[in-house]
Design a protein around this motif. Structure first.
Motif, mmCIF file in Angstrom:
data_model
loop_
_atom_site.group_PDB
_atom_site.id
_atom_site.type_symbol
_atom_site.label_atom_id
_atom_site.label_comp_id
_atom_site.label_asym_id
_atom_site.label_seq_id
_atom_site.Cartn_x
_atom_site.Cartn_y
_atom_site.Cartn_z
ATOM 1 N N UNK A 316 -0.906 -45.142 -3.047
ATOM 2 C CA UNK A 316 -1.034 -45.393 -4.571
ATOM 3 C C UNK A 316 -2.228 -43.966 -5.007
ATOM 4 N N UNK A 317 -1.940 -43.743 -6.296
ATOM 5 C CA UNK A 317 -3.008 -43.098 -6.643
ATOM 6 C C UNK A 317 -2.935 -43.214 -8.487
ATOM 7 N N UNK A 318 -3.656 -42.928 -9.115
ATOM 8 C CA UNK A 318 -3.395 -42.991 -10.564
ATOM 9 C C UNK A 318 -4.550 -41.754 -10.648
ATOM 10 N N UNK A 319 -4.445 -41.017 -11.953
ATOM 11 C CA UNK A 319 -4.823 -40.067 -12.857
ATOM 12 C C UNK A 319 -4.777 -40.223 -14.521
ATOM 13 N N UNK A 320 -6.105 -40.071 -14.958
ATOM 14 C CA UNK A 320 -6.915 -40.330 -16.304
ATOM 15 C C UNK A 320 -6.491 -38.432 -16.937
ATOM 16 N N UNK A 321 -5.541 -38.409 -18.156
ATOM 17 C CA UNK A 321 -5.786 -36.945 -18.738
ATOM 18 C C UNK A 321 -6.392 -37.455 -20.149
ATOM 19 N N UNK A 322 -7.109 -36.663 -20.355
ATOM 20 C CA UNK A 322 -7.384 -36.496 -22.269
ATOM 21 C C UNK A 322 -6.057 -35.467 -22.629
ATOM 22 N N UNK A 323 -5.863 -36.402 -23.635
ATOM 23 C CA UNK A 323 -5.392 -35.178 -24.108
ATOM 24 C C UNK A 323 -5.805 -35.008 -26.174
ATOM 25 N N UNK A 324 -4.906 -33.694 -25.968
ATOM 26 C CA UNK A 324 -5.457 -32.742 -27.259
ATOM 27 C C UNK A 324 -6.006 -33.263 -28.541
ATOM 28 N N UNK A 325 -4.929 -34.515 -28.570
ATOM 29 C CA UNK A 325 -5.827 -35.331 -29.851
ATOM 30 C C UNK A 325 -7.244 -36.571 -29.816
ATOM 31 N N UNK A 326 -7.066 -36.242 -28.148
ATOM 32 C CA UNK A 326 -8.043 -36.559 -28.511
ATOM 33 C C UNK A 326 -8.773 -38.452 -27.306
ATOM 34 N N UNK A 327 -6.813 -38.319 -27.527
ATOM 35 C CA UNK A 327 -6.746 -40.405 -26.732
ATOM 36 C C UNK A 327 -6.790 -39.902 -25.022
ATOM 37 N N UNK A 328 -6.833 -40.743 -24.577
ATOM 38 C CA UNK A 328 -6.441 -40.718 -23.064
ATOM 39 C C UNK A 328 -5.751 -42.038 -22.334
ATOM 40 N N UNK A 329 -4.214 -41.013 -21.502
ATOM 41 C CA UNK A 329 -3.431 -41.496 -20.898
ATOM 42 C C UNK A 329 -3.591 -41.935 -19.483
ATOM 43 N N UNK A 330 -3.773 -42.830 -18.895
ATOM 44 C CA UNK A 330 -4.102 -43.403 -17.558
ATOM 45 C C UNK A 330 -2.413 -43.675 -17.037
ATOM 46 N N UNK A 331 -2.367 -43.292 -15.598
ATOM 47 C CA UNK A 331 -1.114 -43.088 -15.416
ATOM 48 C C UNK A 331 -0.954 -43.489 -13.924
ATOM 49 N N UNK A 332 -0.440 -43.708 -13.425
ATOM 50 C CA UNK A 332 -0.365 -44.814 -11.958
ATOM 51 C C UNK A 332 0.824 -44.883 -10.697
ATOM 52 N N UNK A 333 0.937 -45.145 -9.918
ATOM 53 C CA UNK A 333 2.067 -46.039 -9.017
ATOM 54 C C UNK A 333 1.504 -46.313 -7.507
ATOM 55 N N UNK A 334 2.908 -45.964 -7.139
ATOM 56 C CA UNK A 334 2.258 -46.880 -5.582
ATOM 57 C C UNK A 334 1.974 -48.360 -5.682
ATOM 58 N N UNK A 335 2.290 -48.799 -4.503
ATOM 59 C CA UNK A 335 1.851 -50.425 -4.557
ATOM 60 C C UNK A 335 1.126 -50.991 -5.189
ATOM 61 N N UNK A 336 -0.340 -50.620 -5.236
ATOM 62 C CA UNK A 336 -1.468 -51.486 -5.698
ATOM 63 C C UNK A 336 -1.821 -50.360 -6.977
#
Length: 403
Positions: A316-336
């Protein structure tokens, strides 16, 4: 001037500088003035092997006393918050002389007095066992080391220092006190996620246990009057070597994260109303470590913007990325959804008033262990076994209160 005389003078200078650095940084505990005397009587260099290891940014490189005495002395007497690595396995440190600031803080937390019987768990090079023996007295310290060669080295250095302390070969995580009986104090030098109940049983009621808990801090526990359990507060922050006989935990960093993530596409993608850079705050990291102990966090920068990477060492994994427009996107994968677990723990920390790590403690019983915040009957989190890590001790944060 002979090389031996020159080296002796150099070491004397390093010792004096370390003493002054400890004084300037407030690392000599006021409640344990004996530690400064013991450091002078038992210099750190006398417990260092002839080969140390220095991280050059890519790999560990040997630093030999014979070939580079000044470099070797610099490793022994580096920053007071830095360990000197004494053994490695590839890119993994296996043993070290712990940072002087960590050693003084932990031994101060132990509240060691003359006449106490002490079990030193994880002998290493023998320095902490020697310091404890200097304080407790002859024949009162027994130390356990799983590695026969290390035990022999430590035994020889302790004997050369004129101290009477026993060094035995054994697995202290699972075995009892060498020679049997109970001790007044137990001092551990390697990290465990769950406290072995045998350690609590080994210490008399009212006795003290100081141990590295997990990968981030160390705690000081007091055994209850009836011996039915032990509890105490976090006393410092540092990273430690783990139980070498336990399974190794995958490390942090981009490479470890990529290994867990693989090539799979995110199964969940959403906007996160948080700045991922907030997870660089060690107070937040500690709260997350308590609530989600198997979450391995790393931070990096891509395109000049912060990125937080999380994985569980499995799938299971996740990453949080801040974008140039100032927003943040959370990406996730795996069973949890481990990213959600981390952000929930972050929110809970805020709801609790943003406590610092020294406002946490743990309780140990024969059947259960849990962490708590504020008070033993306050908010709690179960402590579950997770894969043990092998890590290097690093600089602790200053202890905020004596518990």
């Amino acid at each position: 001037m002979s090389d031996a005389v020159s080296e002796a003078g150099s070491l004397a200078g390093h010792r004096q500088r370390q003493d002054a650095d400890m004084e300037r940084q407030g690392q000599w505990p006021q409640d344990s003035p004996w530690l400064r005397e013991a450091f002078a009587a038992l210099p750190r260099d006398r417990f260092a092997p002839g080969r140390l290891w220095r991280w050059d940014g890519r790999a560990y490189a040997p630093v030999d006393r014979a070939a580079d005495p000044d470099g070797w002395a610099g490793e022994v007497y580096g920053d007071v918050g830095t360990a000197a690595v004494t053994r490695v396995d590839g890119d993994r440190p296996l043993s070290s002389l712990s940072a002087p600031g960590v050693v003084t803080d932990m031994l101060d937390s132990l509240r060691l007095e003359p006449g106490h019987r002490v079990w030193d768990v994880g002998t290493g090079q023998g320095w902490t066992a020697a310091l404890a023996a200097w304080r407790a007295g002859p024949g009162l310290v027994v130390s356990s080391e799983v590695d026969e060669d290390l035990a022999a080295f430590a035994r020889s250095r302790i004997e050369a220092a004129g101290l009477d302390a026993a060094v035995t070969v054994g697995d202290a995580t699972h075995d009892g006190v060498p020679g049997g009986g109970r001790v007044d104090r137990l001092h551990a030098t390697y990290a465990v996620e769950t406290v072995p109940w045998s350690w609590v049983e080994a210490v008399r009621p009212g006795g003290r246990i100081v141990l590295p808990w997990g990968w981030l801090g160390y705690v000081a526990l007091t055994v209850s009057a009836d011996g039915s359990g032990a509890r105490g507060w976090v006393h410092g922050l540092a990273r430690f070597m783990g139980d070498r006989r336990g399974p190794a935990q995958p490390g942090g960093g981009v490479a470890a994260y990529r290994t867990v993530r693989g090539d799979g596409e995110p199964q969940d993608r959403r906007v996160l109303n948080r700045d991922p850079e907030g997870l660089t705050d060690w107070h937040v990291r500690f709260a997350v470590r308590v609530a989600v102990p198997d979450a391995i966090l790393s931070t990096t920068v891509e395109d000049h913007l912060p990125v937080v990477l999380v994985h569980d060492g499995d799938s299971s994994w996740a990453e949080a990325r801040r974008h140039p427009d100032g927003g943040t996107v959370l990406l996730q994968g795996g069973p949890r959804r481990i990213g959600d677990e981390v952000t929930t723990a972050w929110s809970r920390w805020e709801d609790l008033g943003r406590p610092d790590p020294y406002d946490y403690g743990i309780t140990v019983t024969p059947d259960a262990q849990w962490a708590w915040q504020g008070a033993p009957d306050g908010p709690r989190w179960p402590i579950a076994p997770v894969r043990q890590a092998v890590r290097q001790a690093v600089r602790p944060a200053a202890r905020q209160a004596v518990r």
